[in-house]
Scaffold this motif. Structure first.
Motif, PDB file in Angstrom:
ATOM      1  N   SER A 133     -45.604  17.238  39.761  1.00 32.92           N
ATOM      2  CA  SER A 133     -45.821  18.038  40.969  1.00 32.92           C
ATOM      3  C   SER A 133     -46.098  17.113  42.140  1.00 32.92           C
ATOM      4  O   SER A 133     -46.692  16.046  41.979  1.00 32.92           O
ATOM      5  CB  SER A 133     -47.003  18.988  40.773  1.00 32.92           C
ATOM      6  OG  SER A 133     -46.759  19.881  39.725  1.00 32.92           O
ATOM      7  N   ASP A 134     -45.651  17.557  43.331  1.00 31.11           N
ATOM      8  CA  ASP A 134     -45.909  16.774  44.535  1.00 31.11           C
ATOM      9  C   ASP A 134     -46.287  17.693  45.682  1.00 31.11           C
ATOM     10  O   ASP A 134     -46.304  18.917  45.520  1.00 31.11           O
ATOM     11  CB  ASP A 134     -44.713  15.873  44.878  1.00 31.11           C
ATOM     12  CG  ASP A 134     -43.443  16.620  45.227  1.00 31.11           C
ATOM     13  OD1 ASP A 134     -43.520  17.652  45.932  1.00 31.11           O
ATOM     14  OD2 ASP A 134     -42.364  16.170  44.824  1.00 31.11           O
ATOM     15  N   GLY A 135     -46.580  17.101  46.814  1.00 32.60           N
ATOM     16  CA  GLY A 135     -47.080  17.836  47.962  1.00 32.60           C
ATOM     17  C   GLY A 135     -46.038  18.290  48.955  1.00 32.60           C
ATOM     18  O   GLY A 135     -46.382  18.641  50.083  1.00 32.60           O
ATOM     19  N   SER A 136     -44.773  18.334  48.576  1.00 33.14           N
ATOM     20  CA  SER A 136     -43.713  18.741  49.493  1.00 33.14           C
ATOM     21  C   SER A 136     -43.016  20.001  48.986  1.00 33.14           C
ATOM     22  O   SER A 136     -42.756  20.132  47.794  1.00 33.14           O
ATOM     23  CB  SER A 136     -42.668  17.625  49.637  1.00 33.14           C
ATOM     24  OG  SER A 136     -41.554  18.079  50.368  1.00 33.14           O
ATOM     25  N   THR A 137     -42.684  20.881  49.914  1.00 34.16           N
ATOM     26  CA  THR A 137     -41.924  22.079  49.545  1.00 34.16           C
ATOM     27  C   THR A 137     -40.419  21.818  49.570  1.00 34.16           C
ATOM     28  O   THR A 137     -39.645  22.666  49.140  1.00 34.16           O
ATOM     29  CB  THR A 137     -42.251  23.248  50.493  1.00 34.16           C
ATOM     30  OG1 THR A 137     -41.963  22.845  51.837  1.00 34.16           O
ATOM     31  CG2 THR A 137     -43.709  23.656  50.377  1.00 34.16           C
ATOM     32  N   ALA A 138     -40.004  20.659  50.063  1.00 32.20           N
ATOM     33  CA  ALA A 138     -38.577  20.331  50.134  1.00 32.20           C
ATOM     34  C   ALA A 138     -38.006  20.174  48.723  1.00 32.20           C
ATOM     35  O   ALA A 138     -38.574  19.478  47.889  1.00 32.20           O
ATOM     36  CB  ALA A 138     -38.359  19.045  50.925  1.00 32.20           C
ATOM     37  N   LEU A 139     -36.884  20.824  48.483  1.00 31.19           N
ATOM     38  CA  LEU A 139     -36.241  20.747  47.179  1.00 31.19           C
ATOM     39  C   LEU A 139     -35.441  19.456  47.050  1.00 31.19           C
ATOM     40  O   LEU A 139     -34.942  18.926  48.054  1.00 31.19           O
ATOM     41  CB  LEU A 139     -35.310  21.947  46.987  1.00 31.19           C
ATOM     42  CG  LEU A 139     -35.980  23.316  47.024  1.00 31.19           C
ATOM     43  CD1 LEU A 139     -34.932  24.413  46.917  1.00 31.19           C
ATOM     44  CD2 LEU A 139     -37.013  23.446  45.932  1.00 31.19           C
ATOM     45  N   PRO A 140     -35.306  18.942  45.820  1.00 31.37           N
ATOM     46  CA  PRO A 140     -34.449  17.768  45.623  1.00 31.37           C
ATOM     47  C   PRO A 140     -33.019  18.095  46.050  1.00 31.37           C
ATOM     48  O   PRO A 140     -32.567  19.232  45.907  1.00 31.37           O
ATOM     49  CB  PRO A 140     -34.511  17.523  44.111  1.00 31.37           C
ATOM     50  CG  PRO A 140     -35.737  18.227  43.657  1.00 31.37           C
ATOM     51  CD  PRO A 140     -35.913  19.398  44.575  1.00 31.37           C
ATOM     52  N   VAL A 141     -32.329  17.104  46.577  1.00 36.91           N
ATOM     53  CA  VAL A 141     -30.959  17.315  47.040  1.00 36.91           C
ATOM     54  C   VAL A 141     -30.014  16.330  46.365  1.00 36.91           C
ATOM     55  O   VAL A 141     -30.397  15.231  45.979  1.00 36.91           O
ATOM     56  CB  VAL A 141     -30.830  17.170  48.572  1.00 36.91           C
ATOM     57  CG1 VAL A 141     -31.612  18.242  49.285  1.00 36.91           C
ATOM     58  CG2 VAL A 141     -31.269  15.803  49.029  1.00 36.91           C
ATOM     59  N   THR A 142     -28.788  16.770  46.240  1.00 37.05           N
ATOM     60  CA  THR A 142     -27.719  15.911  45.760  1.00 37.05           C
ATOM     61  C   THR A 142     -26.823  15.612  46.951  1.00 37.05           C
ATOM     62  O   THR A 142     -26.305  16.529  47.587  1.00 37.05           O
ATOM     63  CB  THR A 142     -26.910  16.609  44.645  1.00 37.05           C
ATOM     64  OG1 THR A 142     -27.796  16.937  43.581  1.00 37.05           O
ATOM     65  CG2 THR A 142     -25.797  15.715  44.135  1.00 37.05           C
TER      66      THR A 142
ATOM     67  N   THR B 293     -40.050  24.525  40.710  1.00 37.88           N
ATOM     68  CA  THR B 293     -40.818  25.719  41.008  1.00 37.88           C
ATOM     69  C   THR B 293     -41.707  25.466  42.217  1.00 37.88           C
ATOM     70  O   THR B 293     -42.507  24.523  42.205  1.00 37.88           O
ATOM     71  CB  THR B 293     -41.709  26.100  39.803  1.00 37.88           C
ATOM     72  OG1 THR B 293     -40.884  26.207  38.644  1.00 37.88           O
ATOM     73  CG2 THR B 293     -42.439  27.397  40.047  1.00 37.88           C
ATOM     74  N   PRO B 294     -41.578  26.290  43.260  1.00 39.50           N
ATOM     75  CA  PRO B 294     -42.483  26.150  44.397  1.00 39.50           C
ATOM     76  C   PRO B 294     -43.918  26.450  43.971  1.00 39.50           C
ATOM     77  O   PRO B 294     -44.155  27.313  43.120  1.00 39.50           O
ATOM     78  CB  PRO B 294     -41.986  27.209  45.387  1.00 39.50           C
ATOM     79  CG  PRO B 294     -40.605  27.550  44.941  1.00 39.50           C
ATOM     80  CD  PRO B 294     -40.576  27.335  43.468  1.00 39.50           C
ATOM     81  N   THR B 295     -44.865  25.721  44.559  1.00 40.33           N
ATOM     82  CA  THR B 295     -46.285  25.966  44.310  1.00 40.33           C
ATOM     83  C   THR B 295     -46.970  26.205  45.651  1.00 40.33           C
ATOM     84  O   THR B 295     -46.353  26.043  46.704  1.00 40.33           O
ATOM     85  CB  THR B 295     -46.942  24.768  43.592  1.00 40.33           C
ATOM     86  OG1 THR B 295     -46.955  23.645  44.487  1.00 40.33           O
ATOM     87  CG2 THR B 295     -46.211  24.399  42.309  1.00 40.33           C
ATOM     88  N   ALA B 296     -48.235  26.546  45.602  1.00 41.62           N
ATOM     89  CA  ALA B 296     -48.987  26.793  46.837  1.00 41.62           C
ATOM     90  C   ALA B 296     -49.097  25.539  47.696  1.00 41.62           C
ATOM     91  O   ALA B 296     -49.241  25.626  48.914  1.00 41.62           O
ATOM     92  CB  ALA B 296     -50.382  27.320  46.498  1.00 41.62           C
ATOM     93  N   THR B 297     -49.010  24.361  47.061  1.00 41.78           N
ATOM     94  CA  THR B 297     -49.187  23.112  47.803  1.00 41.78           C
ATOM     95  C   THR B 297     -47.957  22.211  47.803  1.00 41.78           C
ATOM     96  O   THR B 297     -48.028  21.082  48.268  1.00 41.78           O
ATOM     97  CB  THR B 297     -50.365  22.315  47.213  1.00 41.78           C
ATOM     98  OG1 THR B 297     -50.090  22.048  45.837  1.00 41.78           O
ATOM     99  CG2 THR B 297     -51.668  23.083  47.349  1.00 41.78           C
ATOM    100  N   GLY B 298     -46.839  22.670  47.272  1.00 41.45           N
ATOM    101  CA  GLY B 298     -45.629  21.844  47.208  1.00 41.45           C
ATOM    102  C   GLY B 298     -44.658  22.388  46.197  1.00 41.45           C
ATOM    103  O   GLY B 298     -44.199  23.520  46.299  1.00 41.45           O
ATOM    104  N   LYS B 299     -44.363  21.576  45.183  1.00 41.17           N
ATOM    105  CA  LYS B 299     -43.432  22.012  44.139  1.00 41.17           C
ATOM    106  C   LYS B 299     -43.771  21.306  42.837  1.00 41.17           C
ATOM    107  O   LYS B 299     -44.447  20.280  42.811  1.00 41.17           O
ATOM    108  CB  LYS B 299     -41.985  21.720  44.522  1.00 41.17           C
ATOM    109  CG  LYS B 299     -41.638  20.243  44.589  1.00 41.17           C
ATOM    110  CD  LYS B 299     -40.191  20.041  44.973  1.00 41.17           C
ATOM    111  CE  LYS B 299     -39.889  18.616  45.367  1.00 41.17           C
ATOM    112  NZ  LYS B 299     -40.639  18.117  46.514  1.00 41.17           N
ATOM    113  N   SER B 300     -43.269  21.890  41.755  1.00 45.50           N
ATOM    114  CA  SER B 300     -43.422  21.298  40.437  1.00 45.50           C
ATOM    115  C   SER B 300     -42.032  21.202  39.817  1.00 45.50           C
ATOM    116  O   SER B 300     -41.248  22.155  39.889  1.00 45.50           O
ATOM    117  CB  SER B 300     -44.329  22.181  39.568  1.00 45.50           C
ATOM    118  OG  SER B 300     -44.451  21.627  38.281  1.00 45.50           O
TER     119      SER B 300
END
Length: 136
Positions: free
Chosen positions: A84-93, A121-128
Motif C-alpha cells: 500500500s502507498d499514499g497515492s490514489t494514482a493508478l499504475p499505468v502502462t 484497490t483504492p483506500t482512504a489514504t491511497g491504494k493497495s
C-alpha cells in the motif's frame, strides 16, 4: 481465519525501509515456508517473487507517496504480496513505439506478466496493490 490457512500464513511484521528490506523479508518467508524438494525452491520462482516485491515497493516509494503497508504470506502454492502507498494514482502502462527504446515504464507490465493475479484497490489514504505469484 481457519486453522489450515493460519498454518500456512506468515506475514512480514516490519514495514520495509527500502525495496532491499522487502526482498529480505520475502526471502526469509520463502526460506521458512518452502521445503527443499517440494518444487517451490526453484531459482526462477524465487527470483520472480523477489523481482515483483522489489518493483512494487520501489514504485510505492518513488511514485506512490511512500510505502504505508506491506505484507507477504504463502497459502498453498502461492505467494501473496500486498503493498500500500499514499497515492490514489493508478499504475499505468506506457504505450511504446516498436523499435524505439524509452527509459522507464517496464515495471508494471512485468509485474502483471509474472503475477497469477493482480489487483489495485483504492483506500482512504491511497491504494493497495495485491499480487499473487505461483510458487510452482
Amino acid at each position: 481465519m481457519n486453522e489450515e490457512l493460519a498454518s500456512v500464513l506468515d506475514t512480514c511484521t516490519a514495514l520495509p525501509a527500502s525495496a532491499a528490506d522487502a526482498r529480505e523479508q520475502v526471502e526469509v518467508l520463502l526460506g521458512e515456508q518452502c521445503v527443499p524438494g517440494d518444487g517451490r525452491r526453484d531459482g526462477v520462482v524465487w527470483a520472480d517473487a523477489l523481482l515483483v516485491t522489489s518493483e512494487l515497493v520501489t514504485n510505492a516509494y518513488l511514485h506512490g507517496g511512500g510505502l504505508t503497508a506491506f505484507s507477504a504470506w504463502i497459502a498453498g502454492d502461492e505467494l501473496f504480496l500486498s503493498v500500500s502507498d499514499g497515492s490514489t494514482a493508478l499504475p499505468v502502462t506506457r504505450s511504446r513505439t516498436p523499435g524505439r527504446y524509452t527509459v522507464g515504464g517496464y515495471g508494471w507490465p512485468m509485474v502483471a506478466r509474472l503475477s497469477k493475479s493482480l489487483s489495485v484497490t483504492p483506500t482512504a489514504t491511497g491504494k493497495s496493490i495485491e499480487a499473487v505469484l505461483p510458487l510452482s
